[in-house]
Write a protein that holds these residues in place. Structure first.
Motif, PDB file in Angstrom:
ATOM      1  N   GLY A   1       0.830  -1.200   0.000  1.00 49.08           N
ATOM      2  CA  GLY A   1       0.000   0.000   0.000  1.00 49.08           C
ATOM      3  C   GLY A   1       0.861   1.245   0.000  1.00 49.08           C
ATOM      4  O   GLY A   1       2.088   1.164   0.115  1.00 49.08           O
TER       5      GLY A   1
ATOM      6  N   ILE B   1       1.554   5.440   1.306  1.00 53.91           N
ATOM      7  CA  ILE B   1       2.013   6.058   2.556  1.00 53.91           C
ATOM      8  C   ILE B   1       0.936   6.035   3.642  1.00 53.91           C
ATOM      9  O   ILE B   1       1.220   5.744   4.806  1.00 53.91           O
ATOM     10  CB  ILE B   1       2.531   7.496   2.259  1.00 53.91           C
ATOM     11  CG1 ILE B   1       3.309   8.059   3.424  1.00 53.91           C
ATOM     12  CG2 ILE B   1       1.406   8.436   1.826  1.00 53.91           C
ATOM     13  CD1 ILE B   1       4.121   9.306   3.062  1.00 53.91           C
TER      14      ILE B   1
ATOM     15  N   ASN C   1       0.368   2.322   4.878  1.00 51.78           N
ATOM     16  CA  ASN C   1       1.515   1.885   5.680  1.00 51.78           C
ATOM     17  C   ASN C   1       1.491   2.518   7.072  1.00 51.78           C
ATOM     18  O   ASN C   1       1.817   1.873   8.063  1.00 51.78           O
ATOM     19  CB  ASN C   1       2.822   2.278   4.983  1.00 51.78           C
ATOM     20  CG  ASN C   1       3.342   1.178   4.075  1.00 51.78           C
ATOM     21  OD1 ASN C   1       4.116   0.342   4.502  1.00 51.78           O
ATOM     22  ND2 ASN C   1       2.887   1.161   2.832  1.00 51.78           N
TER      23      ASN C   1
ATOM     24  N   CYS D   1      12.054   1.176   0.128  1.00 44.66           N
ATOM     25  CA  CYS D   1      11.888   1.738   1.478  1.00 44.66           C
ATOM     26  C   CYS D   1      12.706   0.989   2.526  1.00 44.66           C
ATOM     27  O   CYS D   1      12.700   1.364   3.691  1.00 44.66           O
ATOM     28  CB  CYS D   1      10.423   1.772   1.878  1.00 44.66           C
ATOM     29  SG  CYS D   1       9.757   0.155   2.200  1.00 44.66           S
TER      30      CYS D   1
ATOM     31  N   ASN E   1       9.344   2.711  -6.895  1.00 44.28           N
ATOM     32  CA  ASN E   1       7.882   2.924  -6.949  1.00 44.28           C
ATOM     33  C   ASN E   1       7.351   2.508  -8.322  1.00 44.28           C
ATOM     34  O   ASN E   1       7.743   3.087  -9.341  1.00 44.28           O
ATOM     35  CB  ASN E   1       7.550   4.402  -6.705  1.00 44.28           C
ATOM     36  CG  ASN E   1       7.855   4.835  -5.280  1.00 44.28           C
ATOM     37  OD1 ASN E   1       8.954   4.620  -4.774  1.00 44.28           O
ATOM     38  ND2 ASN E   1       6.890   5.442  -4.635  1.00 44.28           N
TER      39      ASN E   1
ATOM     40  N   TRP F   1      -1.654  15.366  -1.822  1.00 44.14           N
ATOM     41  CA  TRP F   1      -1.129  15.305  -0.458  1.00 44.14           C
ATOM     42  C   TRP F   1       0.301  15.836  -0.349  1.00 44.14           C
ATOM     43  O   TRP F   1       1.120  15.645  -1.258  1.00 44.14           O
ATOM     44  CB  TRP F   1      -1.100  13.861   0.038  1.00 44.14           C
ATOM     45  CG  TRP F   1      -2.430  13.178   0.087  1.00 44.14           C
ATOM     46  CD1 TRP F   1      -3.666  13.712  -0.152  1.00 44.14           C
ATOM     47  CD2 TRP F   1      -2.644  11.794   0.381  1.00 44.14           C
ATOM     48  NE1 TRP F   1      -4.633  12.755  -0.013  1.00 44.14           N
ATOM     49  CE2 TRP F   1      -4.037  11.566   0.310  1.00 44.14           C
ATOM     50  CE3 TRP F   1      -1.810  10.725   0.702  1.00 44.14           C
ATOM     51  CZ2 TRP F   1      -4.607  10.316   0.538  1.00 44.14           C
ATOM     52  CZ3 TRP F   1      -2.369   9.475   0.931  1.00 44.14           C
ATOM     53  CH2 TRP F   1      -3.756   9.277   0.861  1.00 44.14           C
TER      54      TRP F   1
ATOM     55  N   ARG G   1      10.536  11.005  -6.181  1.00 43.38           N
ATOM     56  CA  ARG G   1      10.325   9.558  -6.288  1.00 43.38           C
ATOM     57  C   ARG G   1      10.764   9.091  -7.669  1.00 43.38           C
ATOM     58  O   ARG G   1      10.638   9.815  -8.664  1.00 43.38           O
ATOM     59  CB  ARG G   1       8.851   9.188  -6.094  1.00 43.38           C
ATOM     60  CG  ARG G   1       8.305   9.416  -4.712  1.00 43.38           C
ATOM     61  CD  ARG G   1       8.884   8.439  -3.692  1.00 43.38           C
ATOM     62  NE  ARG G   1       8.281   8.629  -2.379  1.00 43.38           N
ATOM     63  CZ  ARG G   1       8.733   9.489  -1.449  1.00 43.38           C
ATOM     64  NH1 ARG G   1       9.788  10.243  -1.696  1.00 43.38           N
ATOM     65  NH2 ARG G   1       8.136   9.587  -0.272  1.00 43.38           N
TER      66      ARG G   1
ATOM     67  N   ILE H   1       6.934  15.083  -6.647  1.00 43.76           N
ATOM     68  CA  ILE H   1       5.493  14.747  -6.646  1.00 43.76           C
ATOM     69  C   ILE H   1       4.728  15.839  -7.403  1.00 43.76           C
ATOM     70  O   ILE H   1       3.749  15.560  -8.097  1.00 43.76           O
ATOM     71  CB  ILE H   1       4.983  14.563  -5.198  1.00 43.76           C
ATOM     72  CG1 ILE H   1       5.694  13.368  -4.540  1.00 43.76           C
ATOM     73  CG2 ILE H   1       3.468  14.393  -5.157  1.00 43.76           C
ATOM     74  CD1 ILE H   1       5.555  12.030  -5.260  1.00 43.76           C
TER      75      ILE H   1
HETATM   76  C1  LIG Z   1       6.667   2.029  -2.906  1.00 45.07           C
HETATM   77  C2  LIG Z   1       6.677   2.655  -1.543  1.00 45.07           C
HETATM   78  O1  LIG Z   1       5.445   3.328  -1.275  1.00 45.07           O
HETATM   79  C3  LIG Z   1       5.299   3.924   0.018  1.00 45.07           C
HETATM   80  O2  LIG Z   1       6.102   5.045   0.126  1.00 45.07           O
HETATM   81  P1  LIG Z   1       5.943   6.364  -0.703  1.00 45.07           P
HETATM   82  O3  LIG Z   1       6.923   6.385  -1.820  1.00 45.07           O
HETATM   83  O4  LIG Z   1       6.005   7.507   0.241  1.00 45.07           O
HETATM   84  O5  LIG Z   1       4.495   6.158  -1.329  1.00 45.07           O
HETATM   85  P2  LIG Z   1       3.259   6.914  -1.917  1.00 45.07           P
HETATM   86  O6  LIG Z   1       3.207   6.581  -3.356  1.00 45.07           O
HETATM   87  O7  LIG Z   1       2.055   6.563  -1.118  1.00 45.07           O
HETATM   88  O8  LIG Z   1       3.529   8.487  -1.719  1.00 45.07           O
HETATM   89  C4  LIG Z   1       4.541   9.171  -2.403  1.00 45.07           C
HETATM   90  C5  LIG Z   1       4.428  10.655  -2.157  1.00 45.07           C
HETATM   91  O9  LIG Z   1       3.265  11.132  -2.857  1.00 45.07           O
HETATM   92  C6  LIG Z   1       2.497  11.975  -2.002  1.00 45.07           C
HETATM   93  N1  LIG Z   1       1.085  11.976  -2.426  1.00 45.07           N
HETATM   94  C7  LIG Z   1       0.445  13.047  -2.950  1.00 45.07           C
HETATM   95  N2  LIG Z   1      -0.840  12.753  -3.174  1.00 45.07           N
HETATM   96  C8  LIG Z   1      -0.995  11.455  -2.818  1.00 45.07           C
HETATM   97  C9  LIG Z   1      -2.118  10.586  -2.860  1.00 45.07           C
HETATM   98  O10 LIG Z   1      -3.234  10.947  -3.228  1.00 45.07           O
HETATM   99  N3  LIG Z   1      -1.895   9.294  -2.436  1.00 45.07           N
HETATM  100  C10 LIG Z   1      -0.665   8.868  -2.018  1.00 45.07           C
HETATM  101  N4  LIG Z   1      -0.524   7.566  -1.656  1.00 45.07           N
HETATM  102  N5  LIG Z   1       0.414   9.687  -1.940  1.00 45.07           N
HETATM  103  C11 LIG Z   1       0.234  10.959  -2.351  1.00 45.07           C
HETATM  104  C12 LIG Z   1       2.756  11.400  -0.618  1.00 45.07           C
HETATM  105  O11 LIG Z   1       2.419  12.330   0.399  1.00 45.07           O
HETATM  106  C13 LIG Z   1       4.255  11.084  -0.701  1.00 45.07           C
HETATM  107  O12 LIG Z   1       5.011  12.250  -0.477  1.00 45.07           O
HETATM  108  C14 LIG Z   1       5.744   3.031   1.138  1.00 45.07           C
HETATM  109  O13 LIG Z   1       4.859   3.269   2.205  1.00 45.07           O
HETATM  110  C15 LIG Z   1       6.035   1.683   0.701  1.00 45.07           C
HETATM  111  O14 LIG Z   1       4.856   1.024   0.336  1.00 45.07           O
HETATM  112  C16 LIG Z   1       6.941   1.667  -0.484  1.00 45.07           C
HETATM  113  O15 LIG Z   1       7.860   0.895  -0.549  1.00 45.07           O
END
Ligand SMILES: C[C@H]1O[C@H](OP(=O)(O)OP(=O)(O)OC[C@H]2O[C@@H](n3cnc4c(=O)[nH]c(N)nc43)[C@H](O)[C@@H]2O)[C@@H](O)[C@@H](O)C1=O
Ligand SMILES: NC(=O)C1=CN([C@@H]2O[C@H](COP(=O)(O)OP(=O)(O)OC[C@H]3O[C@@H](n4cnc5c(N)ncnc54)[C@H](OP(=O)(O)O)[C@@H]3O)[C@@H](O)[C@H]2O)C=CC1
Length: 318
Positions: free
Chosen positions: A73, A75, A78, A115, A171, A208, A215, A250
């Motif tokens: 899932g 952020i 998690n 991560c 990602n 968000w 990323r 982002i």
């Molecule tokens: C693959 C990797 O994925 C997770 O880490 P993450 O890279 O932080 O994942 P994410 O895709 O959810 O967010 C990336 C960025 O994007 C921003 N953001 C903006 N708007 C939305 C939004 O609408 N949804 C989400 N989810 N994030 C958002 C969010 O605030 C953050 O800054 C790990 O928990 C773990 O599962 C892992 O290994």
């Protein structure tokens, strides 16, 4: 895997074959002519159930295993369900790795995630950065489970000379991604939000965090190709970073998705939501040195994924 004349007939268990990664690996294996794929849905075989996993391996005796089943899932998920992320992942990977070894599997590929590295690791992040610093708090539970998976593969290699390898993807996105509004990763979440905003003539879309985190995004078809490549060419102790080398903020990602979807309103940033790791660009030079390079650009990948979303999610709801 094609190590003898009957290589394409070897029984390969792809765990998690309906997910983003597992489904791409199945497509890639079929494209390369592998015909004997062993597949089980979650409801047919719960991989957290140790005795069911043990009986499955005893009966089916696969020759190779690609472990793409996990609790996954973004952020928010998690951060909200830490117990599920650590417990389910430890259970699945422990059961599968141990039973695979016990029942004579020749080789297993375990998939971790970028991560696993410290929150403030050097960039781009080399494989050697593992366990050199504190993890990102929003996903440390998932990261600890993934680190345990890498270490389990290494321990079985040391003690039993068993060929278990680990790949660390960045990602990912593509067909069969999870488009849940809260629990998904950023890319599918934004694709859905922009699509719904366009369909409803909304004036703005909420994104968000601050928009500043960087990323590295990678189309899952490339990852699947790299997984087959590693199964065929890599048998080392150390895990291997599998990434695109291309990173965007982002904010840049949001603009790209907005353009692909064709939403014309404005973006509003919700800074009450966490940013997570500021940057996690992996150093994938080890994979490149082995002879594999990425093919799908982010623009092409986004267009293809949006088309898939329209045909397989939006049209199916109508
Ligand atoms: C693959 C990797 O994925 C997770 O880490 P993450 O890279 O932080 O994942 P994410 O895709 O959810 O967010 C990336 C960025 O994007 C921003 N953001 C903006 N708007 C939305 C939004 O609408 N949804 C989400 N989810 N994030 C958002 C969010 O605030 C953050 O800054 C790990 O928990 C773990 O599962 C892992 O290994
Ligand atoms: N998505 C990403 O951005 C990244 C993913 N990865 C890694 O790649 C791997 C695959 O992730 P991804 O494809 O995105 O995840 P998905 O959520 O898309 O798919 C997960 C798969 O696991 C299966 N599964 C989950 N729990 C169980 C269980 N208890 N028993 C049996 N099957 C189960 C699901 O089965 P069913 O469909 O039947 O419910 C599903 O097919 C994971 O190890 C993940 O950590 C690494 C980095 C980034």
């Amino acid at each position: 895997m094609a190590d003898d004349a009957t290589g394409s007939e070897m029984k390969i268990f792809v765990a998690g074959h309906r997910g983003l990664v597992g489904s791409a690996i199945v497509r890639k294996l079929r494209e390369y002519g592998f015909t004997n794929l062993l597949l089980r849905t979650h409801s047919e075989l719960d991989l957290t159930n140790q005795s069911d996993v043990e009986s499955f391996f005893a009966t089916e005796k696969p020759a190779y295993v690609i472990l793409a089943a996990a609790k996954v899932g973004g952020i928010h998920a998690n951060n909200t369900y830490p117990a599920d992320f650590i417990a389910v992942n430890l259970q699945i990977q422990t059961n599968v790795i141990h039973s695979a070894y016990t029942h004579g599997v020749k080789k297993l590929l375990f998939l971790g995630s970028s991560c696993i590295y410290p929150k403030f690791a050097p960039q781009p992040i080399p494989e050697s950065a593992l366990l050199t610093g504190t993890l990102e708090p929003t996903n440390e539970w998932y990261a600890i489970a993934k680190i345990a998976g890498i270490k389990m593969c290494q321990a079985y290699r040391i003690q039993h000379q068993w060929d278990a390898i680990s790949g660390m993807p960045t990602n990912l996105y593509g067909p069969n991604d999870n488009f849940h509004p809260e629990n998904s990763h950023v890319l599918p979440a934004l694709m859905r939000r922009f699509h719904e905003a366009k369909a409803n003539d909304a004036e703005e879309v909420v994104v968000w965090g601050s928009g500043s985190p960087l990323r590295e995004f990678w189309h899952v078809d490339d990852l699947a190709d790299a997984c087959v490549f590693l199964m065929e060419r890599y048998s080392g102790f150390e895990h291997v970073n599998v990434g695109s080398g291309v990173e965007v903020t982002i904010k840049e990602l949001a603009e790209l998705v907005k353009e692909v979807v064709g939403f014309e309103g404005k973006l509003v940033w919700d800074c009450t939501k966490p940013d997570g790791t500021p940057r996690k660009l992996m150093d994938s030079s080890k994979l490149a040195a082995l002879g594999w390079t990425p093919k799908v650009s982010i623009k092409d990948g986004l267009r293809q994924t949006y088309q898939w979303y329209l045909e397989n999610v939006v049209q199916k709801k109508q």
